[in-house]
Design an enzyme around this catalytic site. Structure first.
Site, PDB file in Angstrom:
ATOM      1  N   LYS A   1       1.121  -1.099  -0.171  1.00  0.00           N
ATOM      2  CA  LYS A   1      -0.117   0.173   0.079  1.00  0.00           C
ATOM      3  C   LYS A   1       0.923   1.192  -0.043  1.00  0.00           C
ATOM      4  CE  LYS A   1      -1.845   1.562   4.153  1.00  0.00           C
ATOM      5  NZ  LYS A   1      -1.457   2.871   4.326  1.00  0.00           N
ATOM      6  N   ASN A   2       1.950   1.309   0.933  1.00  0.00           N
ATOM      7  CA  ASN A   2       2.704   2.510   1.041  1.00  0.00           C
ATOM      8  C   ASN A   2       3.594   2.806  -0.082  1.00  0.00           C
ATOM      9  OD1 ASN A   2       0.985   3.093   3.245  1.00  0.00           O
ATOM     10  ND2 ASN A   2       2.572   2.338   4.679  1.00  0.00           N
TER      11      ASN A   2
ATOM     12  N   CYS B   1      -4.714  12.811  12.603  1.00  0.00           N
ATOM     13  CA  CYS B   1      -5.716  11.457  12.542  1.00  0.00           C
ATOM     14  C   CYS B   1      -5.630  10.634  13.820  1.00  0.00           C
ATOM     15  CB  CYS B   1      -5.360  10.719  11.346  1.00  0.00           C
ATOM     16  SG  CYS B   1      -3.828   9.719  11.910  1.00  0.00           S
TER      17      CYS B   1
ATOM     18  N   ARG C   1       0.425  14.636  13.295  1.00  0.00           N
ATOM     19  CA  ARG C   1       1.064  14.467  11.933  1.00  0.00           C
ATOM     20  C   ARG C   1       1.071  15.822  11.059  1.00  0.00           C
ATOM     21  NH1 ARG C   1      -1.373   9.051   9.560  1.00  0.00           N
ATOM     22  NH2 ARG C   1       0.417   8.884   8.371  1.00  0.00           N
TER      23      ARG C   1
ATOM     24  N   ASP D   1       4.098   0.240  12.185  1.00  0.00           N
ATOM     25  CA  ASP D   1       2.895  -0.154  11.917  1.00  0.00           C
ATOM     26  C   ASP D   1       2.547  -1.653  11.955  1.00  0.00           C
ATOM     27  OD1 ASP D   1       3.185   1.560   8.302  1.00  0.00           O
ATOM     28  OD2 ASP D   1       2.489   2.268  10.440  1.00  0.00           O
TER      29      ASP D   1
ATOM     30  N   ARG E   1      -9.316  -0.588   4.090  1.00  0.00           N
ATOM     31  CA  ARG E   1      -8.395   0.381   3.478  1.00  0.00           C
ATOM     32  C   ARG E   1      -6.912  -0.085   3.301  1.00  0.00           C
ATOM     33  NH1 ARG E   1      -8.269   6.153   6.700  1.00  0.00           N
ATOM     34  NH2 ARG E   1      -6.774   6.358   4.751  1.00  0.00           N
TER      35      ARG E   1
HETATM   36  C1  EPZ Z   1       4.136   6.959   6.414  1.00  0.00           C
HETATM   37  O1  EPZ Z   1       3.308   7.908   7.017  1.00  0.00           O
HETATM   38  C2  EPZ Z   1       3.205   5.983   6.096  1.00  0.00           C
HETATM   39  N1  EPZ Z   1       2.132   6.169   5.503  1.00  0.00           N
HETATM   40  C3  EPZ Z   1       2.600   5.226   7.661  1.00  0.00           C
HETATM   41  O2  EPZ Z   1       1.773   4.003   7.594  1.00  0.00           O
HETATM   42  C4  EPZ Z   1       3.600   4.829   8.451  1.00  0.00           C
HETATM   43  O3  EPZ Z   1       3.128   4.834   9.791  1.00  0.00           O
HETATM   44  C5  EPZ Z   1       4.887   6.116   8.601  1.00  0.00           C
HETATM   45  O4  EPZ Z   1       5.143   6.548   7.263  1.00  0.00           O
HETATM   46  C6  EPZ Z   1       6.084   5.948   9.433  1.00  0.00           C
HETATM   47  O5  EPZ Z   1       6.474   4.723   9.080  1.00  0.00           O
HETATM   48  C7  EPZ Z   1       2.273   5.924   4.168  1.00  0.00           C
HETATM   49  O6  EPZ Z   1       3.326   5.827   3.526  1.00  0.00           O
HETATM   50  C8  EPZ Z   1       1.148   6.492   3.276  1.00  0.00           C
HETATM   51  P1  EPZ Z   1       6.122  10.280   8.550  1.00  0.00           P
HETATM   52  P2  EPZ Z   1       4.053   9.516   7.126  1.00  0.00           P
HETATM   53  O7  EPZ Z   1       6.345  11.581   7.991  1.00  0.00           O
HETATM   54  O8  EPZ Z   1       4.758   9.695   5.738  1.00  0.00           O
HETATM   55  C9  EPZ Z   1       6.338  13.509  12.099  1.00  0.00           C
HETATM   56  C10 EPZ Z   1       0.023   2.741   7.845  1.00  0.00           C
HETATM   57  O9  EPZ Z   1      -0.640   2.358   8.752  1.00  0.00           O
HETATM   58  N2  EPZ Z   1       6.561  14.565  11.054  1.00  0.00           N
HETATM   59  O10 EPZ Z   1       7.771   9.372   8.589  1.00  0.00           O
HETATM   60  O11 EPZ Z   1       2.802  10.256   7.360  1.00  0.00           O
HETATM   61  C11 EPZ Z   1       4.906  12.985  12.239  1.00  0.00           C
HETATM   62  O12 EPZ Z   1       4.059  13.702  12.745  1.00  0.00           O
HETATM   63  C12 EPZ Z   1       0.407   4.216   7.835  1.00  0.00           C
HETATM   64  O13 EPZ Z   1       0.110   2.339   6.770  1.00  0.00           O
HETATM   65  C13 EPZ Z   1       6.712  15.817  11.298  1.00  0.00           C
HETATM   66  O14 EPZ Z   1       6.732  16.056  12.698  1.00  0.00           O
HETATM   67  O15 EPZ Z   1       4.798   9.293   8.180  1.00  0.00           O
HETATM   68  C14 EPZ Z   1       5.407  11.399  12.869  1.00  0.00           C
HETATM   69  O16 EPZ Z   1       5.507  11.824  14.294  1.00  0.00           O
HETATM   70  C15 EPZ Z   1       0.096   4.821   9.261  1.00  0.00           C
HETATM   71  N3  EPZ Z   1       6.734  17.012  10.474  1.00  0.00           N
HETATM   72  C16 EPZ Z   1       6.655  11.193  12.282  1.00  0.00           C
HETATM   73  O17 EPZ Z   1       7.032  12.314  11.932  1.00  0.00           O
HETATM   74  C17 EPZ Z   1       6.427  16.466   9.266  1.00  0.00           C
HETATM   75  O18 EPZ Z   1       6.576  17.191   8.211  1.00  0.00           O
HETATM   76  C18 EPZ Z   1       6.605  10.089  11.187  1.00  0.00           C
HETATM   77  O19 EPZ Z   1       5.947  10.579  10.097  1.00  0.00           O
HETATM   78  C19 EPZ Z   1       6.326  14.975   8.756  1.00  0.00           C
HETATM   79  C20 EPZ Z   1       6.205  14.074   9.707  1.00  0.00           C
END
Ligand code: EPZ
Length: 425
Positions: free
Chosen positions: A28-29, A123, A128, A312, A404
């Site tokens: 998916k990701n 969410c 996020r 995840d 999803r």
């Molecule tokens: C991706 O989300 C995945 N989603 C998530 O999978 C996964 O949990 C996550 O990476 C971590 O591995 C997709 O790929 C579509 P991040 P993403 O940006 O990109 C903080 C699932 O269940 N952050 O690495 O949104 C954020 O708040 C989903 O399949 C900032 O502070 O994750 C979080 O605490 C859920 N500022 C951390 O970094 C930013 O601009 C990690 O977020 C961006 C992120």
């Protein structure tokens, strides 16, 4: 008749050991971000091994709503043709359903000089923010403004830059990497995410004619180019989180499950933890065998960016550890609100104490089936695992969260001997 997965329930009768072989679907990701990247291609793109899950269908609808050509020439095969400029903004009713639609920001901005995406907001698993995305795109020369909950980004030709990410965010790495492919000059991106989905995206972009080096390491270098071509056959990598979910279900039911169509290297963090807990795991390059049973031991897990233990799979491990004798500990370092499943597991008799980012799990002899509610995708998967382990019948509400991200989860579990069904209401 279209089934409304938000109203039905999944019903599981527990107590059966899973056994047999399950084939893992495309990730998916990875598929989500590759579809977004395909909007930068000036010629047709064909993606294969695209999972049949609702998140993908929402993204495909968004692309067709903004005027891009998308079609399914065969099951699991998606054709994208972005030869015309998109009509922005995408409909809010759709983008609010899919946080990952924010991965359109970099590609549309770089290709068409402007992009509008809905600011996703928080969410169920955390606040996020997107500050790292904006900082990186602004460093490439973009003008980013917020207006009524919409991100408005515009730019002439983007210019390469040196960018250090304060945190190795997956989404920020992806958005900036995509945009930098069409920027003028070189971009050096440091402290980036190293997830397999990032490497898959870089390989796909290079297939389109980009020049991305270093994906999978801490530093990615991108030589910008004027345009990207097409790609007539690109296979999405297997879903390591879907695979991990079945591996944990096999261990939790003390069954024997063979997973095919995986890249076992991507599963190392989980294999190590399952072995530590006393589960037998045998791997070769493209398949894994998980054999449960025997005496399990309590373990400590800390979620971390790849190659650390994936957040995840944290909820699913919590369900498994809830009946492992002794005290197990989980520290969630990525999302600040990813323990909501603990309350639902407690309804099934689990003993879990949450204090901030730490969860203390005291193993109980058995869980009891009852009515529970999924609060997000992975929490839903964890409740299915708990239901498979539990005595009696478990009813899981909000199943839409689960559909999803899991392709045919009911069919696949049934083929492994589970007594599980979806009941529409
Ligand atoms: C991706 O989300 C995945 N989603 C998530 O999978 C996964 O949990 C996550 O990476 C971590 O591995 C997709 O790929 C579509 P991040 P993403 O940006 O990109 C903080 C699932 O269940 N952050 O690495 O949104 C954020 O708040 C989903 O399949 C900032 O502070 O994750 C979080 O605490 C859920 N500022 C951390 O970094 C930013 O601009 C990690 O977020 C961006 C992120």
């Amino acid at each position: 008749m279209e089934i409304n997965y938000d109203t039905g329930k999944i019903v599981v009768a527990g107590g059966r050991r899973l056994s047999g072989t399950v084939r893992i679907s495309g990730a998916k990701n990875a598929a989500l971000v590759l579809i977004c990247a395909a909007t930068m291609a000036t010629e047709p793109v064909i993606l294969e091994n695209v999972p049949d899950i609702s998140d993908i269908h929402v993204l495909v609808r968004i692309l067709s709503e903004i005027g891009l050509e998308v079609s399914w020439p065969a099951p699991g095969t998606l054709a994208v043709c972005a030869t015309t400029a998109p009509q922005l903004p995408p409909p809010y009713q759709l983008v609010k359903k899919l946080r990952a639609s924010n991965l359109l920001l970099g590609p549309l901005l770089a290709r068409f000089g402007q992009a509008q995406v809905s600011l996703p907001g928080g969410c169920n698993i955390g606040v996020r923010p997107m500050d790292l995305h904006f900082k990186g795109l602004a460093a490439l020369g973009a003008d980013i403004r917020m207006e009524k909950g919409t991100v408005l980004a515009s730019a002439g030709r983007l210019r390469g830059a040196r960018i250090y990410l304060d945190f190795p965010s997956v989404g920020a790495t992806e958005n900036i990497m995509m945009a930098a492919c069409l920027a003028e000059g070189q971009t050096i991106l440091e402290n980036v995410a190293k997830e397999p989905e990032i490497v898959d995206l870089a390989n796909f972009l290079n297939c389109l004619g980009a020049r991305v080096r270093g994906a999978g390491t801490d530093v990615i270098k991108i030589e910008g180019t004027d345009r990207l071509g097409g790609c007539l056959r690109y296979n999405v990598i297997p879903d390591r989180i879907e695979a991990g979910t079945y591996m944990i279900a096999a261990a939790a039911t003390r069954g024997s499950v063979h997973l095919s169509g995986v890249i076992s290297r991507h599963l190392e963090p989980l294999c190590a933890k399952l072995r530590e807990a006393g589960v037998s795991v045998t791997e070769d390059e493209e398949s894994v065998l998980v054999e449960g049973g025997g005496n399990y031991r309590p373990i400590d897990i800390k979620t971390l960016p790849y190659p650390g233990f994936p957040t995840d799979l944290q909820s699913q491990m919590m369900a498994f550890l809830s009946t492992v004798p002794g005290i197990s500990l989980i520290t969630e370092n990525i999302f600040e609100n990813r323990y909501r499943v603990a309350d639902e597991l407690a309804r099934m008799g689990a003993r879990i104490k949450v204090e901030g980012r730490l969860a203390v799990i005291e193993g109980v002899p058995a869980l009891q089936g009852t009515q529970v509610r999924a609060s997000d995708l992975r929490a839903g998967a964890a409740l299915i695992i708990a239901g498979l382990m539990a005595q009696g019948r478990t009813e899981i509400y909000n199943p839409g969260y689960i559909f999803r991200g899991y392709h045919d989860i009911i069919g696949k579990l049934r083929a492994l001997g589970a007594e599980i069904s979806f009941q529409d209401e």
